[in-house]
Design a protein around this motif. Structure first.
Motif, PDB file in Angstrom:
ATOM      1  N   VAL A  81      35.221   3.292   1.268  1.00 33.53           N
ATOM      2  CA  VAL A  81      33.929   3.331   1.103  1.00 33.53           C
ATOM      3  C   VAL A  81      33.614   4.611   0.101  1.00 33.53           C
ATOM      4  CG1 VAL A  81      31.432   3.289   2.039  1.00 33.53           C
ATOM      5  CG2 VAL A  81      33.270   2.305   3.267  1.00 33.53           C
ATOM      6  N   GLU A  85      28.845   4.469  -3.959  1.00 30.02           N
ATOM      7  CA  GLU A  85      28.540   3.309  -3.740  1.00 30.02           C
ATOM      8  C   GLU A  85      27.660   3.096  -2.340  1.00 30.02           C
ATOM      9  OE1 GLU A  85      31.361   0.066  -3.847  1.00 30.02           O
ATOM     10  OE2 GLU A  85      32.448   1.070  -5.883  1.00 30.02           O
ATOM     11  N   CYS A  86      27.594   4.119  -1.921  1.00 32.45           N
ATOM     12  CA  CYS A  86      27.031   4.372  -0.345  1.00 32.45           C
ATOM     13  C   CYS A  86      25.521   5.364  -0.639  1.00 32.45           C
ATOM     14  CB  CYS A  86      27.757   4.776   0.671  1.00 32.45           C
ATOM     15  SG  CYS A  86      27.239   4.790   2.183  1.00 32.45           S
ATOM     16  N   TYR A 260      22.262  -7.169   4.515  1.00 28.32           N
ATOM     17  CA  TYR A 260      23.460  -6.146   4.814  1.00 28.32           C
ATOM     18  C   TYR A 260      24.038  -6.662   6.274  1.00 28.32           C
ATOM     19  CZ  TYR A 260      22.645  -3.189   0.856  1.00 28.32           C
ATOM     20  OH  TYR A 260      22.415  -2.612  -0.339  1.00 28.32           O
ATOM     21  N   LYS A 263      29.175  -2.943   9.287  1.00 29.57           N
ATOM     22  CA  LYS A 263      30.565  -2.959   9.101  1.00 29.57           C
ATOM     23  C   LYS A 263      31.202  -1.873   9.958  1.00 29.57           C
ATOM     24  CE  LYS A 263      33.740  -0.952   5.570  1.00 29.57           C
ATOM     25  NZ  LYS A 263      34.587  -2.029   5.411  1.00 29.57           N
ATOM     26  N   LEU A 273      27.351   2.256   9.655  1.00 28.59           N
ATOM     27  CA  LEU A 273      27.524   1.685   8.094  1.00 28.59           C
ATOM     28  C   LEU A 273      27.576   0.323   7.913  1.00 28.59           C
ATOM     29  CD1 LEU A 273      29.000   2.623   5.448  1.00 28.59           C
ATOM     30  CD2 LEU A 273      30.986   2.190   6.458  1.00 28.59           C
ATOM     31  N   TRP A 274      26.692  -0.070   6.989  1.00 29.07           N
ATOM     32  CA  TRP A 274      26.363  -1.457   6.769  1.00 29.07           C
ATOM     33  C   TRP A 274      26.879  -1.808   5.298  1.00 29.07           C
ATOM     34  CZ3 TRP A 274      23.238  -4.324  10.184  1.00 29.07           C
ATOM     35  CH2 TRP A 274      22.610  -3.691  11.196  1.00 29.07           C
ATOM     36  N   GLN A 275      27.022  -3.063   4.951  1.00 29.82           N
ATOM     37  CA  GLN A 275      27.687  -3.476   3.812  1.00 29.82           C
ATOM     38  C   GLN A 275      26.816  -4.584   3.430  1.00 29.82           C
ATOM     39  OE1 GLN A 275      32.108  -4.415   3.971  1.00 29.82           O
ATOM     40  NE2 GLN A 275      31.983  -5.108   1.898  1.00 29.82           N
ATOM     41  N   ARG A 276      26.656  -4.760   2.180  1.00 34.29           N
ATOM     42  CA  ARG A 276      26.030  -5.733   1.386  1.00 34.29           C
ATOM     43  C   ARG A 276      26.675  -6.975   1.643  1.00 34.29           C
ATOM     44  NH1 ARG A 276      25.322  -4.214  -4.157  1.00 34.29           N
ATOM     45  NH2 ARG A 276      27.600  -5.346  -4.466  1.00 34.29           N
ATOM     46  N   LYS A 294      26.166  -0.935  -2.506  1.00 36.78           N
ATOM     47  CA  LYS A 294      27.179  -1.786  -1.791  1.00 36.78           C
ATOM     48  C   LYS A 294      27.330  -1.617  -0.178  1.00 36.78           C
ATOM     49  CE  LYS A 294      31.649  -3.913  -1.598  1.00 36.78           C
ATOM     50  NZ  LYS A 294      33.142  -3.818  -2.271  1.00 36.78           N
ATOM     51  N   TYR A 295      26.986  -0.313   0.198  1.00 41.99           N
ATOM     52  CA  TYR A 295      26.941   0.138   1.339  1.00 41.99           C
ATOM     53  C   TYR A 295      25.723   1.237   1.611  1.00 41.99           C
ATOM     54  CZ  TYR A 295      31.860  -1.040   0.872  1.00 41.99           C
ATOM     55  OH  TYR A 295      32.897  -1.503   0.588  1.00 41.99           O
ATOM     56  N   MET A 297      24.561   3.761   4.724  1.00 43.24           N
ATOM     57  CA  MET A 297      25.015   4.442   6.109  1.00 43.24           C
ATOM     58  C   MET A 297      23.533   5.150   6.564  1.00 43.24           C
ATOM     59  SD  MET A 297      27.799   7.269   7.043  1.00 43.24           S
ATOM     60  CE  MET A 297      29.262   6.341   7.076  1.00 43.24           C
TER      61      MET A 297
END
Length: 529
Positions: A81, A85-86, A260, A263, A273-276, A294-295, A297
């Motif tokens: 990660v 991108e977070c 999201y 993750k 932590l979350w992901q698209r 994309k992420y 947190m």
């Protein structure tokens, strides 16, 4: 950085803009400090119970909030990660205990602000207390506004088509009906009482239309499903109906209806932590475009001083709330930190109002003269300075002077407040003080200089339009009129001759501004006797 609650929809819509513009401190082109990547480990033996039929994210060790010499572009917040991108946001709840419980519909749940309701769940409608992205009203899972019959005993909901849960199941009228039905018929859910009191029956006209038949007229029944901060978010019927006890069910991992999915998370509850979603186009926020990061947190960064350090070292992008000293430090030292306002007071502390709440059913607070006396014994300038260093939003009404409220409440009532009187010893007395915001600004300017605006309109917009006078002489007359007397030590005695004592309960150490406000109010009352 953000000091106030931001609506989920505004947040998601703005994430792409923020990420692309480089406004986030963590995404600068220069070498920056980043968090140490966490070491992946198995979840402990007391692992969260997985939702039926769903894959479970693995809980890992929390990342240390410390700085390294690695540039942001090369750093990771978790294995695989990239930091660039977070988006890292503060979870205002702090550490979540238990960390593995995502049943948002059970009272007392602590995981609401871990990203669960912000970017994981979804609701029928949203209201932005300011101006919104496309107006103050947003049709989310609903395709249009609620439709009532003439006497408001029936509400029709038309759902948006093409919305899917993250496990691939389509969102339909069955989910809406189940959300209401299971809570209505299962004592203990957050909306059990509301639905039992209001809902007579529900009718599914088709997969995207539900008709609520109400027990009595209620023109605001839709408010239960409308988010300003919280609301009745929709439940996945296909997941909860498999649980033997839907109230005790932990909904872990949460099946997402937002853009999201979860993750990973810390078993100690310090970060999530979350992901698209790859199929984000099948969510209600798709109409605003693809969410940028994309992420995302959500972390528990600790007290205000640690939040300042974390944001300055590019380990925290969005701050939910902090002590004013922290914002002052960031305003002076970190050009990458951006607030709602360009300068003082930087933000409205909260879209609600901190307040002293008295039990009107208990003597002597059942007497309006006593309540007015306590109000007139509070020096609001000192309270504002002690709590928020002057950056406090003050209001004489039970709604804050923020968003659209000035237009609908404060402006129309301004002359009424100026003319309003109470009776003190047979003489009309005007308690309203429109000079309070200006006096707070003048006091704050002594230490913050030109950070504090001088324009009267800006001060009014930032701090409010007034409060009640600080007049202990008037307060004393009110108490004397109700049989209060001063003792030999000049302290007040109740009408029965016993010493008057007030227990003032305030929030804990996580909200230092509230503690300081309470302490200053107590000091004002102590001085008054």
């Amino acid at each position: 950085m953000r000091k106030v609650k931001i609506t989920r929809r505004a947040f998601l819509a703005q994430m792409a803009i923020i990420a692309a513009s480089g406004a986030l401190a963590a995404c600068g082109a220069t070498p920056t400090a980043t968090p140490v990547p966490p070491t992946a480990t198995k979840a402990p033996a007391a692992a969260p119970t997985a939702a039926p039929g769903a894959a479970q994210p693995t809980a890992t060790k929390a990342p240390a909030v410390v700085a390294t010499a690695a540039p942001a572009a090369a750093g990771e917040v978790a294995p695989g990660v990239p930091r660039t991108e977070c988006l890292i946001l503060e979870n205002p709840t702090g550490r979540v205990v238990p960390a593995d419980d995502f049943n948002r519909w059970r009272p007392g749940i602590q995981s609401s602000s871990t990203g669960l309701q912000q970017i994981g769940l979804d609701a029928l409608w949203y209201i932005d207390p300011d101006e919104g992205i496309d107006g103050v009203w947003d049709n989310a899972l609903a395709a249009e506004k609620p439709i009532y019959n003439k006497d408001f005993t029936q509400m029709t909901v038309k759902l948006r088509k093409g919305i899917y849960w993250s496990d691939g199941v389509e969102f339909t009228a069955d989910d809406l009906i189940y959300t209401v039905d299971v809570q209505k018929n299962t004592p203990g859910f957050a909306y059990t009482g509301q639905f039992q009191k209001n809902v007579a029956s529900m009718e599914k006209l088709d997969n995207y239309t539900v008709v609520f038949k109400l027990l009595q007229p209620n023109s605001r029944f839709h408010a239960y499903f409308t988010v300003r901060w919280g609301a009745c978010f929709l439940m996945p019927k296909h997941v909860f109906e498999k649980a033997s006890d839907p109230l005790a069910f932990k909904f872990n991992p949460p099946v997402s209806l937002g853009a999201y999915t979860l993750k990973d998370y810390d078993p100690q509850g310090d970060w999530y932590l979350w992901q698209r979603r790859e199929d984000w186009q099948r969510t209600s926020v798709a109409k605003f475009g693809m969410p940028g990061p994309k992420y995302a947190m959500y972390i528990s960064p600790g007290p205000s001083d640690k939040k300042v350090i974390a944001q300055t070292s590019k380990q925290l992008d969005v701050i939910h709330d902090m002590a004013p000293e922290g914002m002052i430090t960031l305003a002076k030292t970190n050009p990458n930190s951006k607030a709602w306002f360009k300068s003082f007071p930087w933000a409205h502390p909260d879209p609600t109002l901190p307040a002293v709440i008295l039990n009107h059913g208990r003597p002597p607070y059942d007497m309006k003269e006593v309540r007015w006396a306590l109000t007139l014994a509070i020096d609001i300038v000192r309270v504002a300075m002690a709590s928020y260093r002057g950056a406090a939003t003050i209001s004489g009404l039970h709604v804050p002077p923020t968003g659209l409220y000035p237009k609908y409440y404060f402006d129309p009532l301004e002359q009424w407040l100026k003319d309003f009187t109470i009776d003190i010893g047979g003489t009309p007395y005007k308690p309203w003080d429109p000079t309070a915001p200006q006096r707070i600004a003048d006091e704050a300017r002594k230490t913050l200089g030109n950070m504090v605006p001088t324009d009267a309109k800006e001060i009014r917009k930032s701090l409010g339009m007034g409060w009640w006078k600080y007049d202990t002489a008037a307060a004393e007359k009110l108490l004397l009129s109700k049989g209060f007397k001063r003792g030999s030590n000049k302290m007040w005695l109740l009408p029965d001759g016993t010493p008057w004592k007030i227990d003032l309960i305030c929030e804990g150490d996580t909200r230092p501004v509230m503690n300081r406000a309470a302490a200053q109010i107590a000091e004002c009352w102590k001085e008054f006797g």
